[in-house]
Motif scaffolding. Sequence first.
Motif, PDB file in Angstrom:
ATOM      1  N   ILE A 218       0.830  -1.203   0.000  1.00 17.79           N
ATOM      2  CA  ILE A 218       0.000   0.000   0.000  1.00 17.79           C
ATOM      3  C   ILE A 218       0.869   1.260   0.000  1.00 17.79           C
ATOM      4  CG2 ILE A 218      -1.887  -1.206   1.155  1.00 17.79           C
ATOM      5  CD1 ILE A 218      -1.100   0.163   3.742  1.00 17.79           C
ATOM      6  N   ASP A 219       0.236   2.388  -0.268  1.00 16.30           N
ATOM      7  CA  ASP A 219       0.929   3.673  -0.346  1.00 16.30           C
ATOM      8  C   ASP A 219       1.511   4.054   1.016  1.00 16.30           C
ATOM      9  OD1 ASP A 219       1.548   6.482  -0.502  1.00 16.30           O
ATOM     10  OD2 ASP A 219       0.206   6.622  -2.223  1.00 16.30           O
ATOM     11  N   PRO A 220       2.793   4.422   1.071  1.00 16.29           N
ATOM     12  CA  PRO A 220       3.407   4.828   2.346  1.00 16.29           C
ATOM     13  C   PRO A 220       2.685   5.973   3.045  1.00 16.29           C
ATOM     14  CG  PRO A 220       5.100   4.460   0.693  1.00 16.29           C
ATOM     15  CD  PRO A 220       3.781   4.381  -0.023  1.00 16.29           C
ATOM     16  N   GLU A 221       1.925   6.767   2.296  1.00 16.28           N
ATOM     17  CA  GLU A 221       1.186   7.867   2.916  1.00 16.28           C
ATOM     18  C   GLU A 221       0.219   7.359   3.980  1.00 16.28           C
ATOM     19  OE1 GLU A 221       1.578  11.177   2.582  1.00 16.28           O
ATOM     20  OE2 GLU A 221       3.334  10.678   1.349  1.00 16.28           O
ATOM     21  N   GLN A 363       7.867  -1.261  -8.526  1.00 16.32           N
ATOM     22  CA  GLN A 363       7.775  -2.329  -9.528  1.00 16.32           C
ATOM     23  C   GLN A 363       7.317  -3.636  -8.888  1.00 16.32           C
ATOM     24  OE1 GLN A 363      11.744  -2.356 -11.153  1.00 16.32           O
ATOM     25  NE2 GLN A 363      11.396  -0.573 -12.470  1.00 16.32           N
ATOM     26  N   LYS A 364       7.900  -3.964  -7.743  1.00 11.32           N
ATOM     27  CA  LYS A 364       7.504  -5.190  -7.038  1.00 11.32           C
ATOM     28  C   LYS A 364       6.057  -5.082  -6.556  1.00 11.32           C
ATOM     29  CE  LYS A 364      11.655  -6.934  -7.370  1.00 11.32           C
ATOM     30  NZ  LYS A 364      11.937  -8.086  -8.265  1.00 11.32           N
ATOM     31  N   ARG A 365       5.642  -3.874  -6.173  1.00 10.63           N
ATOM     32  CA  ARG A 365       4.272  -3.656  -5.707  1.00 10.63           C
ATOM     33  C   ARG A 365       3.274  -3.941  -6.829  1.00 10.63           C
ATOM     34  NH1 ARG A 365       4.543   1.546  -4.009  1.00 10.63           N
ATOM     35  NH2 ARG A 365       5.202   0.895  -1.919  1.00 10.63           N
ATOM     36  N   LEU A 366       3.609  -3.497  -8.038  1.00  8.64           N
ATOM     37  CA  LEU A 366       2.737  -3.749  -9.183  1.00  8.64           C
ATOM     38  C   LEU A 366       2.571  -5.249  -9.429  1.00  8.64           C
ATOM     39  CD1 LEU A 366       3.911  -1.014 -11.735  1.00  8.64           C
ATOM     40  CD2 LEU A 366       1.715  -1.122 -10.553  1.00  8.64           C
ATOM     41  N   ILE A 367       3.676  -5.985  -9.345  1.00  2.00           N
ATOM     42  CA  ILE A 367       3.638  -7.435  -9.557  1.00  2.00           C
ATOM     43  C   ILE A 367       2.804  -8.116  -8.476  1.00  2.00           C
ATOM     44  CG2 ILE A 367       5.052  -9.527  -9.590  1.00  2.00           C
ATOM     45  CD1 ILE A 367       7.316  -7.770 -10.780  1.00  2.00           C
ATOM     46  N   SER A 368       3.007  -7.690  -7.228  1.00  2.00           N
ATOM     47  CA  SER A 368       2.289  -8.290  -6.101  1.00  2.00           C
ATOM     48  C   SER A 368       0.798  -7.983  -6.168  1.00  2.00           C
ATOM     49  CB  SER A 368       2.877  -7.783  -4.780  1.00  2.00           C
ATOM     50  OG  SER A 368       4.246  -8.113  -4.678  1.00  2.00           O
TER      51      SER A 368
END
Length: 378
Positions: A218-221, A363-368
């Motif tokens: 998720i977004d660090p915000e 990039q890893k977040r998109l894959i996950s």
Amino acid sequence: MTSTRHQFHRGVLKAPKRVGILTLPLSINYGGIMQAVALSHYLSGKGYEVTLLDKRRPMAWWQRAALVLLEKIPFQNIKRIRQTRQTRDLHSPFIRRYIPNQTPILRSERALSRAVESYDLDTIIVGSDQVWRMDYLQDDGYKEFFLSFVPSQSIRRIAYAASFGTGEWPHESRTPIVSELLHRFHAVSVREESGVKLCKTSFGVDHCEHVLDPTLLIDPEFYKAASGAGEKGEDKIFLTYILDAPDRRPVIDAIANELPVEYQLRSLVLKQASPPDLPTWLRSFRDADFVMTDSYHGTIFSLIFEKPFIAVANTGRGSDRFESLLDQLDLGHRLIALSEAHRIPELVHEPIDFREIRQKIAQKRLISAAFLDRALGL
């Protein structure tokens, strides 16, 4: 990703609307709580109604009665039972805020099955954390973390970032039942690269994917908001977050000797009479200027808040997860053994290009996220 390709799940799958999360009990494990909160936040953002399945170990009535007494009797802390309850109560408002839907305590496979039906759940996600580490589970209760209790083949079974804890599977007597249960899953993913190999070699699950821990999904915000208000002072902070205290002091001293004199040592200590709440825990990483930790999620939140760090291998709790995460980001060299104190001066003075790290995590977040979305049928 389809059930035909995986050859796991058979039957007609409902379009998911109500998702149940099964993970280790949320009590005193700060990282365990944050990964469940993050997964719930991600799913809620996709429009799903999320329910936490509050699984606890089986207890006879007299054991439950004794537990209640030990939780309440003052001036004692036998087996840390009273302090554990106090810490659980401390964290409960935070958990309820971000995971408002929770079942009552469920202590049996039958209770879990009934909860799935009564909450009309159409998808169960097991993960993340070390939900498949056998020495963390009780007796036959391990089967429930492979979703043995799911009452219908029309309910999606998904493993997201599940962890075996180690790169080995020394439980041959349990292999047949685990293999059978895993082949009922619609989609399987694990948190460590070693878990991908275990799924294939030990259980014959060829289509297992390596994904990020939910806290990185998720977004660090989100964490900046969850950490609450409070301005950092002018002092530079050297934060230590240590789960297993023995022998860590020489590393701390070596780092402190390399940092400029204006850095103030601040220790984030959990095992104390008044442990920090979760917003305070998050702020500790948010406000730090350098972090030393032997915690996996301590390492993750150093990355999330973009803080220079040194991670100390925690072999007792499992070092595979550190290596798997940091190697993906080309930061494996920042994980040291206690015997490698000679590397500290170089690491303290070596800058981390967090712009590059941010891009790699994205990039890893998109894959996950793509794995999870496919598993959900999006």
